[in-house]
Scaffold this motif. Structure first.
Motif, PDB file in Angstrom:
ATOM      1  N   VAL A   1       0.773  -1.152  -0.043  1.00 35.88           N
ATOM      2  CA  VAL A   1      -0.075   0.021   0.021  1.00 35.88           C
ATOM      3  C   VAL A   1       1.107   1.391   0.104  1.00 35.88           C
ATOM      4  O   VAL A   1       0.409   2.338   0.149  1.00 35.88           O
ATOM      5  CB  VAL A   1      -1.202   0.115   1.237  1.00 35.88           C
ATOM      6  N   GLY A   2       2.116   1.001  -0.437  1.00 35.49           N
ATOM      7  CA  GLY A   2       3.023   2.317  -0.599  1.00 35.49           C
ATOM      8  C   GLY A   2       3.908   2.543   0.684  1.00 35.49           C
ATOM      9  O   GLY A   2       4.620   3.735   0.424  1.00 35.49           O
ATOM     10  N   GLU A   3       3.832   1.975   1.614  1.00 39.30           N
ATOM     11  CA  GLU A   3       4.643   2.196   2.846  1.00 39.30           C
ATOM     12  C   GLU A   3       6.128   1.913   2.490  1.00 39.30           C
ATOM     13  O   GLU A   3       6.380   0.796   1.746  1.00 39.30           O
ATOM     14  CB  GLU A   3       4.137   1.448   4.104  1.00 39.30           C
ATOM     15  N   ARG A   4       7.175   2.616   2.775  1.00 34.53           N
ATOM     16  CA  ARG A   4       8.435   2.591   2.714  1.00 34.53           C
ATOM     17  C   ARG A   4       9.155   1.856   3.748  1.00 34.53           C
ATOM     18  O   ARG A   4       9.592   2.342   4.589  1.00 34.53           O
ATOM     19  CB  ARG A   4       9.245   3.686   2.076  1.00 34.53           C
ATOM     20  N   LEU A   5       9.517   0.240   3.482  1.00 32.12           N
ATOM     21  CA  LEU A   5       9.753  -0.556   4.420  1.00 32.12           C
ATOM     22  C   LEU A   5      10.897  -1.248   3.975  1.00 32.12           C
ATOM     23  O   LEU A   5      10.599  -2.175   3.082  1.00 32.12           O
ATOM     24  CB  LEU A   5       8.799  -1.112   5.240  1.00 32.12           C
ATOM     25  N   SER A   6      12.277  -1.045   4.219  1.00 30.23           N
ATOM     26  CA  SER A   6      13.292  -1.761   3.717  1.00 30.23           C
ATOM     27  C   SER A   6      13.571  -3.062   4.375  1.00 30.23           C
ATOM     28  O   SER A   6      12.945  -3.380   5.391  1.00 30.23           O
ATOM     29  CB  SER A   6      14.573  -1.100   3.862  1.00 30.23           C
ATOM     30  N   VAL A   7      14.104  -3.976   3.579  1.00 27.72           N
ATOM     31  CA  VAL A   7      14.722  -5.256   4.385  1.00 27.72           C
ATOM     32  C   VAL A   7      15.362  -5.079   5.754  1.00 27.72           C
ATOM     33  O   VAL A   7      15.057  -5.978   6.531  1.00 27.72           O
ATOM     34  CB  VAL A   7      15.581  -6.259   3.393  1.00 27.72           C
ATOM     35  N   ASN A   8      16.118  -3.865   5.916  1.00 27.71           N
ATOM     36  CA  ASN A   8      16.966  -3.764   7.141  1.00 27.71           C
ATOM     37  C   ASN A   8      15.806  -3.348   8.226  1.00 27.71           C
ATOM     38  O   ASN A   8      16.037  -3.755   9.269  1.00 27.71           O
ATOM     39  CB  ASN A   8      17.708  -2.540   6.837  1.00 27.71           C
ATOM     40  N   ASP A   9      14.762  -2.863   7.631  1.00 29.76           N
ATOM     41  CA  ASP A   9      13.643  -2.278   8.918  1.00 29.76           C
ATOM     42  C   ASP A   9      12.967  -3.677   9.354  1.00 29.76           C
ATOM     43  O   ASP A   9      12.729  -3.803  10.518  1.00 29.76           O
ATOM     44  CB  ASP A   9      12.523  -1.634   8.054  1.00 29.76           C
ATOM     45  N   LEU A  10      12.796  -4.646   8.372  1.00 32.21           N
ATOM     46  CA  LEU A  10      12.236  -6.120   8.983  1.00 32.21           C
ATOM     47  C   LEU A  10      13.235  -6.706   9.882  1.00 32.21           C
ATOM     48  O   LEU A  10      12.855  -7.160  10.882  1.00 32.21           O
ATOM     49  CB  LEU A  10      12.226  -6.837   7.517  1.00 32.21           C
ATOM     50  N   MET A  11      14.543  -6.631   9.381  1.00 33.18           N
ATOM     51  CA  MET A  11      15.533  -7.300  10.267  1.00 33.18           C
ATOM     52  C   MET A  11      15.477  -6.765  11.877  1.00 33.18           C
ATOM     53  O   MET A  11      15.451  -7.574  12.620  1.00 33.18           O
ATOM     54  CB  MET A  11      16.939  -7.246   9.660  1.00 33.18           C
ATOM     55  N   ILE A  12      15.533  -5.477  11.806  1.00 31.15           N
ATOM     56  CA  ILE A  12      15.660  -4.803  13.094  1.00 31.15           C
ATOM     57  C   ILE A  12      14.185  -5.119  13.944  1.00 31.15           C
ATOM     58  O   ILE A  12      14.295  -5.400  15.193  1.00 31.15           O
ATOM     59  CB  ILE A  12      15.655  -3.297  12.938  1.00 31.15           C
ATOM     60  N   ALA A  13      13.079  -5.264  13.010  1.00 30.58           N
ATOM     61  CA  ALA A  13      11.843  -5.696  13.971  1.00 30.58           C
ATOM     62  C   ALA A  13      11.915  -7.174  14.404  1.00 30.58           C
ATOM     63  O   ALA A  13      11.455  -7.510  15.565  1.00 30.58           O
ATOM     64  CB  ALA A  13      10.732  -5.509  13.162  1.00 30.58           C
TER      65      ALA A  13
END
Length: 222
Positions: free
Chosen positions: A155-167
């Motif tokens: 839906v257009g939110e900018r979330l990188s793979v790095n953001d996923l890793m930190i989560a």
């Protein structure tokens, strides 16, 4: 058009995901991949418009004779609409009842499942950053958070793979503290594949230590 015939049974074996309330990204990815591979997805996007229905005579103008192109287009589009419906759950099918073309049905599904409200986006963001691993495996935990991230990206939110890793790292239990510290201290970019591999290795080491400790305690009791 790569193939003039559209046989539903040809595609059903490749379309293994049925659309539910929580898997639009996965369903859409598979559906588009298969249909684009056969050069048929333009029907769903409305990029293959319906041709004129009646033959136009240079002398008399519009006639009552239906064009061959129109008949062929309708046949293909109805086959594609039937294919789309075959990949929907009963609940999802409710949203396309009454649609007359594949493009109309695809648009309805996009509006219903891809357009997530601001409230839902905030819920997903909160879930991404607060979900804890608990007793589930690293693999299941990682895929659960990846699914949340994919919904946000769709839906257009900018979330990188790095953001996923930190989560993911934030949701790990205390026994993963060493691998968490090592990964967060890295100066180089880590791929999701390598990230998963390192977490699985750490999980295996933790499980081995726990088994060894359990065996030692059992031996002491004996």
């Amino acid at each position: 058009m790569a193939d003039s015939s559209v046989k539903i049974e040809t595609f059903l074996g490749m379309l293994t995901v049925k659309l539910q309330d929580d898997n639009f990204v996965k369903w859409s990815y598979q559906f588009q991949l298969v249909l684009r591979g056969y050069d048929l997805f333009d029907f769903f996007l409305g990029e293959n418009p319906c041709p004129s229905k009646f033959v136009i005579n240079s002398d008399t103008g519009v006639t009552k004779e239906v064009t061959t192109e129109y008949k062929e287009w309708v046949r293909k589009d109805m086959a594609l609409l039937s294919l789309l419906i075959a990949t929907l759950s009963d609940e999802a099918m409710e949203h396309v009842i009454g649609c007359r073309t594949s493009h109309e049905a695809w648009t309805c599904l996009q509006e219903r499942f891809a357009s997530i409200s601001v409230v839902r986006v905030n819920q997903l963001k909160t879930e991404l950053h607060t979900t804890q691993k608990g007793g589930e495996s690293v693999d299941k935990f990682l895929m659960r958070l990846k699914n949340i991230r994919d919904q946000l990206v769709s839906v257009g939110e900018r979330l990188s793979v790095n953001d996923l890793m930190i989560a993911v790292l934030s949701g790990l239990r205390a026994e993963f503290e060493m691998i968490r510290t090592l990964i967060l201290a890295r100066d180089t970019t880590l791929s999701l594949k390598d990230f998963r591999a390192q977490l699985l290795f750490a999980e295996g080491s933790i499980e081995s230590k726990m088994q060894s400790l359990t065996s030692s305690m059992a031996a002491m009791c004996v």
